[in-house]
Motif scaffolding. Structure first.
Motif, short mmCIF file in Angstrom:
data_model
loop_
_atom_site.label_atom_id
_atom_site.label_comp_id
_atom_site.label_asym_id
_atom_site.label_seq_id
_atom_site.Cartn_x
_atom_site.Cartn_y
_atom_site.Cartn_z
N GLN A 33 0.82 -1.22 0.00
CA GLN A 33 0.00 0.00 0.00
C GLN A 33 0.86 1.27 0.00
O GLN A 33 0.56 2.20 -0.75
CB GLN A 33 -0.92 -0.01 1.21
CG GLN A 33 -1.80 1.22 1.30
CD GLN A 33 -2.79 1.16 2.43
OE1 GLN A 33 -3.23 0.09 2.81
NE2 GLN A 33 -3.16 2.30 2.96
N HIS A 34 1.88 1.32 0.81
CA HIS A 34 2.72 2.52 0.87
C HIS A 34 3.36 2.80 -0.49
O HIS A 34 3.37 3.94 -0.96
CB HIS A 34 3.80 2.37 1.94
CG HIS A 34 4.66 3.59 2.05
ND1 HIS A 34 5.78 3.81 1.29
CD2 HIS A 34 4.51 4.71 2.82
CE1 HIS A 34 6.30 4.96 1.57
NE2 HIS A 34 5.56 5.54 2.51
N LEU A 38 4.75 5.49 -6.58
CA LEU A 38 4.48 5.18 -7.99
C LEU A 38 3.47 6.15 -8.59
O LEU A 38 2.77 6.85 -7.88
CB LEU A 38 3.94 3.75 -8.12
CG LEU A 38 4.84 2.64 -7.60
CD1 LEU A 38 4.11 1.30 -7.64
CD2 LEU A 38 6.14 2.57 -8.39
N PHE A 39 3.41 6.16 -9.91
CA PHE A 39 2.37 6.87 -10.68
C PHE A 39 2.38 8.37 -10.40
O PHE A 39 1.34 8.98 -10.13
CB PHE A 39 0.99 6.28 -10.41
CG PHE A 39 0.94 4.79 -10.31
CD1 PHE A 39 1.41 4.00 -11.35
CD2 PHE A 39 0.45 4.15 -9.19
CE1 PHE A 39 1.37 2.61 -11.28
CE2 PHE A 39 0.41 2.77 -9.09
CZ PHE A 39 0.88 2.00 -10.14
N LEU A 54 -2.48 8.07 -7.87
CA LEU A 54 -3.33 7.07 -7.22
C LEU A 54 -3.62 7.49 -5.79
O LEU A 54 -4.75 7.37 -5.32
CB LEU A 54 -2.70 5.67 -7.27
CG LEU A 54 -3.53 4.56 -6.63
CD1 LEU A 54 -4.89 4.43 -7.32
CD2 LEU A 54 -2.79 3.23 -6.67
N ASP A 55 -2.63 8.00 -5.10
CA ASP A 55 -2.83 8.48 -3.73
C ASP A 55 -3.84 9.63 -3.71
O ASP A 55 -4.69 9.70 -2.83
CB ASP A 55 -1.51 8.92 -3.11
CG ASP A 55 -1.69 9.41 -1.69
OD1 ASP A 55 -2.20 8.63 -0.86
OD2 ASP A 55 -1.35 10.57 -1.41
N PHE A 56 -3.75 10.53 -4.67
CA PHE A 56 -4.70 11.64 -4.75
C PHE A 56 -6.13 11.11 -4.88
O PHE A 56 -7.02 11.54 -4.16
CB PHE A 56 -4.36 12.56 -5.92
CG PHE A 56 -5.41 13.60 -6.17
CD1 PHE A 56 -5.46 14.76 -5.41
CD2 PHE A 56 -6.37 13.43 -7.15
CE1 PHE A 56 -6.44 15.73 -5.62
CE2 PHE A 56 -7.36 14.38 -7.37
CZ PHE A 56 -7.40 15.53 -6.61
N ALA A 57 -6.34 10.18 -5.81
CA ALA A 57 -7.69 9.64 -6.02
C ALA A 57 -8.19 8.92 -4.77
O ALA A 57 -9.35 9.06 -4.37
CB ALA A 57 -7.69 8.69 -7.22
N TRP A 58 -7.33 8.15 -4.15
CA TRP A 58 -7.65 7.41 -2.93
C TRP A 58 -8.00 8.37 -1.81
O TRP A 58 -9.03 8.22 -1.13
CB TRP A 58 -6.45 6.58 -2.57
CG TRP A 58 -6.59 5.51 -1.53
CD1 TRP A 58 -7.43 5.48 -0.46
CD2 TRP A 58 -5.82 4.31 -1.49
NE1 TRP A 58 -7.22 4.34 0.27
CE2 TRP A 58 -6.25 3.60 -0.33
CE3 TRP A 58 -4.82 3.77 -2.26
CZ2 TRP A 58 -5.69 2.38 0.03
CZ3 TRP A 58 -4.28 2.56 -1.90
CH2 TRP A 58 -4.72 1.86 -0.78
N ALA A 59 -7.16 9.37 -1.60
CA ALA A 59 -7.38 10.35 -0.53
C ALA A 59 -8.65 11.16 -0.77
O ALA A 59 -9.39 11.46 0.17
CB ALA A 59 -6.18 11.28 -0.42
N ASN A 95 -3.11 -7.12 -7.97
CA ASN A 95 -2.63 -6.70 -6.65
C ASN A 95 -3.80 -6.65 -5.66
O ASN A 95 -4.80 -5.96 -5.91
CB ASN A 95 -1.97 -5.32 -6.76
CG ASN A 95 -1.29 -4.91 -5.49
OD1 ASN A 95 -1.88 -4.92 -4.43
ND2 ASN A 95 -0.03 -4.51 -5.62
N PRO A 96 -3.71 -7.36 -4.52
CA PRO A 96 -4.79 -7.36 -3.53
C PRO A 96 -5.12 -5.98 -2.96
O PRO A 96 -6.27 -5.72 -2.60
CB PRO A 96 -4.29 -8.29 -2.42
CG PRO A 96 -3.12 -9.01 -2.97
CD PRO A 96 -2.61 -8.24 -4.14
N VAL A 97 -4.13 -5.09 -2.89
CA VAL A 97 -4.39 -3.73 -2.40
C VAL A 97 -5.34 -3.01 -3.36
O VAL A 97 -6.26 -2.31 -2.93
CB VAL A 97 -3.07 -2.94 -2.22
CG1 VAL A 97 -3.35 -1.50 -1.83
CG2 VAL A 97 -2.18 -3.61 -1.19
N VAL A 98 -5.15 -3.21 -4.64
CA VAL A 98 -6.01 -2.59 -5.65
C VAL A 98 -7.41 -3.18 -5.57
O VAL A 98 -8.41 -2.46 -5.66
CB VAL A 98 -5.40 -2.74 -7.06
CG1 VAL A 98 -6.36 -2.25 -8.14
CG2 VAL A 98 -4.08 -1.97 -7.14
#
Length: 165
Positions: free
Chosen positions: A25-26, A32-33, A58-63, A152-155
């Motif tokens: 996850q980190h 990445l990306f 990806l972090d932006f979209a997740w956050a 990827n299980p995190v995805v």
């Protein structure tokens, strides 16, 4: 109308040895990306965007999905006059996106825009829908570009946590 978008940076490519299938996850959120993101109000023809090239998209979209859910914790929902605040900070800088929900509306502003500039304002339900669509569209694009990422299980967990509405 809300428009969310991104572009990946050529200046900050992912390491070529990356195993996307087993990335934790980190790594997925912060390493990445990298690129830039924007959030636009197409009716008002205004946007908030980054131009740094290093924002983990990806972090932006997740956050953003996390924040939209956090803004909805008041049991009165769109009837609540009490403002609810949240912020999205960009890891490598002091810049932030600031969110304030009151009634059914969310005002979004950024540290880097000039003082006095009005916030972007969206209905909370529309912002939730668009944030989730953006996340799923981004993941689909990234899976097309990076072999193994779709396994990827995190995805998988991320997609199930924030399903399309």
């Amino acid at each position: 109308m809300i428009d969310l978008g991104y572009s990946l940076s050529r200046r900050f490519p992912d390491p070529p040895q990356t195993d996307y299938r087993s990335a934790d996850q980190h790594t997925l959120r912060h390493d990445l990306f990298c690129g830039d993101v924007y959030l636009a109000d197409t009716r008002a023809d205004r946007e908030l965007s980054t131009a740094w090239g290093w924002v983990p998209v990806l972090d932006f979209a997740w956050a953003l999905c996390d924040i939209v859910e956090r803004l909805d914790r008041d049991p009165r929902g769109s009837r609540s006059a009490t403002p609810v605040h949240a912020e999205l900070d960009f890891t490598e800088s002091t810049d932030r996106l600031l969110f304030e929900r009151r009634f059914g509306w969310v005002d979004i502003t950024a540290d880097w825009i000039p003082a006095g500039e009005p916030p972007l304002t969206f209905g909370h339900a529309a912002l939730r829908r668009e944030a989730r669509d953006f996340l799923h569209d981004l993941i689909a694009d990234l899976v097309d570009m990076h072999e193994g990422l779709g396994d990827n299980p995190v995805v998988w967990d991320l997609q199930s946590r924030f399903p399309r509405i």
